[in-house]
Design a protein around this motif. Sequence first.
Motif, PDB file in Angstrom:
ATOM      1  N   GLY A  26       0.797  -1.217   0.000  1.00  0.00           N
ATOM      2  CA  GLY A  26       0.000   0.000   0.000  1.00  0.00           C
ATOM      3  C   GLY A  26       0.831   1.268   0.000  1.00  0.00           C
ATOM      4  N   ARG A 113      -5.773   3.535   2.927  1.00  0.00           N
ATOM      5  CA  ARG A 113      -5.640   3.112   1.535  1.00  0.00           C
ATOM      6  C   ARG A 113      -6.263   1.735   1.314  1.00  0.00           C
ATOM      7  NH1 ARG A 113       0.672   5.111   0.565  1.00  0.00           N
ATOM      8  NH2 ARG A 113       0.203   7.354   0.528  1.00  0.00           N
ATOM      9  N   PHE A 114      -6.063   0.821   2.266  1.00  0.00           N
ATOM     10  CA  PHE A 114      -6.656  -0.507   2.114  1.00  0.00           C
ATOM     11  C   PHE A 114      -8.171  -0.457   2.258  1.00  0.00           C
ATOM     12  CE2 PHE A 114      -2.403  -2.239   2.455  1.00  0.00           C
ATOM     13  CZ  PHE A 114      -2.492  -3.386   1.675  1.00  0.00           C
ATOM     14  N   HIS A 121      -5.136  -7.222   3.091  1.00  0.00           N
ATOM     15  CA  HIS A 121      -3.699  -7.038   3.321  1.00  0.00           C
ATOM     16  C   HIS A 121      -3.010  -8.398   3.272  1.00  0.00           C
ATOM     17  CE1 HIS A 121       0.120  -6.056   5.221  1.00  0.00           C
ATOM     18  NE2 HIS A 121      -0.140  -4.789   4.980  1.00  0.00           N
TER      19      HIS A 121
END
Length: 300
Positions: A26, A113-114, A121
């Motif tokens: 990320g 962001r995830f 992840h």
Amino acid sequence: MTMLSDRVDEGTVERPEIMIITGLSGAGRSTASNVVEDLGWFVIDNLPPTLISRVTELAFVPGSSVGRLALVVDVRGREFFSALLDTIHELRASEADLRVLFLDADDDVLVRRFEETRRRHPAADDAGVLAGIRNERDQLSELRGMADLIIDTSDLNVHELRERLVAVLQGDEGAQLRVEVVSFGFKRGTPRDADLLFDVRFLPNPHWVEELRPFTGRDAPVRDYVFGQPESGPFLEALKRLLDVVVPGYVQEGKRYLTIAIGCTGGKHRSVAISEEVAQHLQATTELSINVQHRDLGEE
């Protein structure tokens, strides 16, 4: 790595150029790989570290059209990842011109962001994104310490990261060492990509002098105030003597990038003035590429 040495002996290239792109998931590895590919590197993504030695040998055999090889490596390599550290040591002991680029970012930025992309992840298992980030950061801690260049992408969008990478990598041609002197404010956090960090908050703060508050460390009134303090002279002389020893050492060790971070409370007055002075000293005493960045100048 006999094939690398053989190719150097035949004179087809001066030194095989290899870049390992790694870092936190990320943090911008995909953007980085696209940038280096646009700059003419042959890029291989998600290569298990145990295969790096073999791939580099095949890439640089006599007659190969590959001039620069970039390898994107991350925790998706799973059990292979521990082999990466040994591979880096082997490459650095060979004839290869190796650089390691590490992308980093703050935990909260990576979580956001995830969440925005709704991707899983790779190191999260069933514990959630934040646990995965922390697990990955722990796995990469030793590798981060071996990196030639660390870029903190917390405050960079895709376009800004691309511009930063292009500026650094294009300016890398023929340069021994690129030095970045960064001023910052501690209240906005320390730069993750700093190699050397100095705290100048022990100096009196011009912010509390009403007539100086609107100015910055680039302005003469603030500079006169900062350098007029009795502590400033001894500190600057000691810092310059330290850099006179440390910087040539980094050159001798073949380091390509050095980030010197200097911080005060807000990043507007003391750190800016000291950073400018440090940059001037390095420009006067070395032939290196010196750049100054005032991270928090203009922030309120």
